[in-house]
Design a protein around this motif. Sequence first.
Motif: not given
Length: 529
Positions: A49-74
């Motif tokens: 992954y590539t970060l932009y103005h985001l703390n590396k320690a915050a990535v697992p919390f963000l990804l855990a949340y979005v994985q349980e949310s609606m996923q985008p598609n084409t």
Amino acid sequence: MSWFQPQHVEDPLDQMTVLVGRAIQLLRGESGVFVVSNEAFDPQSSAEYTLYHLNKAAVPFLLAYVQESMQPNTLHPLVVETIPPELARQLGLAEEVVEGQGVECGSLALYDEAGPLGTLYFLRLATLRSCFERYSNEDDAEQSALHLFATQLAGSLRFALRSQALVKEQGRLAAIFQYSTEGILTVDNALRIIDFNPAMERLTGWRENEVLGQFYIKVLRPKDRQGNDLGLQDSAVLQAFAGQEVVNREMFICARDGQRFAVAVTVSCVRSARGEPMNGILNVHDLTRELQQEEQRSTFISVISHELQTPIAIIKGYASTLARADARFDSKTIRSRLVAIEEEADRLNKLVGNLLYASRIQANGLQMDITTLDLENLIRSMARRLRAKHPEAQIELSIPPHLPAVMADRERIEEVLQNLLDNAVKYSPGKPEITVACYVTGEEVIVSIIDTGMGIALREQEQIFDRFHRIGEPLSQSTPGAGLGLYICKAIIEAHGGRIWVESTLRQGSTFSFSLPREEKAPLPMVVF
């Protein structure tokens, strides 16, 4: 109002970070992360992954949340949801932002003609909207613009990932080229040198800047085993260009100073899309060490066979003579024959013992019993033995008064002295004149055995302590020996932390010296200011 609490900021010059950051800004976001899909991820060349103005320690919390949310598609590439305040705090957002307008998390699916590339997750204030979201989600023009943006961003990021892969691959190849112990030489299709690695510089003595653009045959001057020049008609590179396999082809090349040495050359060819040769890559392996080892093995077999056969033949001859039933010998004759048998048996025993000793040294099995040793007493004892064994030899001692004690194994140092003294007698024709001198320094005691014998040529002195090395042709030696004595002496002295060396002039004698550490170092003089 501060969006983030203090944290590490990524390198703004990184191409991936710049692309991700510009995309997040266009979507009115303040921070985010681009996550490469499993299909596009290459562990050898890209980050997950590539970060932009985001703390590396915050990535697992963000990804855990979005994985349980609606996923985008084409069909619906952009999904936006408001995140809970607790998650916003875990992501490191400033408290005034969390308690103010609220925070949204957007997920943008990125894809192009090659397939899905990954997902861009971004954070922004809940009141903001991008140019792709200002109207109804059903607006065809808006959806078209969003799809076009996603595909163009995916293409740019894919290109950036491939660029990163090429840079990393180039770095790996450069490291191999730079630090390879094998010589690597690259030529163009006109056989001009375009690359010359440090191993080739060490091998030939030429610097890269001196040979670039030069015809490689002119620099290496290759020859065959018979010493004939290998010109263009026998060029290994042209053979590789012609599709022939060139692997470990043995030849001789010349260094800058004219010295010739054997190498094994392997050539590979880089071809264009049309199959035309573009470059030739020569891997040059120096065979000097292998040839020396092969020569050493041959010398070992020859010398050992010769040294074993001589005492065995003498023992066999005398024993056969004494065993004859028809012979009558007086007691004096019998005694002389038995003494000869005993001497040759001792010689044979010593040879076998030295071979076993050398094997233990090679296997790091040399054991030492280091204690305080009175070196003067040992030297005087060895001198008495030498006088008794060789009455014709003249031996003098030059030992300073109050010679310091050393830390050493008495039996091992006795072997060293015995070997060096025997050599001094052996290689001093006529009446040997030998001097044993001692010198004292602040750290060590130096012992020198000086003779006036045949001496050693300068070119032989560097190899005199090598295993099985004997001066001149081993089988033509008039003095017996297998070339193990000095090798054993060197191993013993170095195991004590000392040094051993030789100074010699041909036909004027030799001085073999070794050092041993003192039991007590000399006190340094006190300086009073």
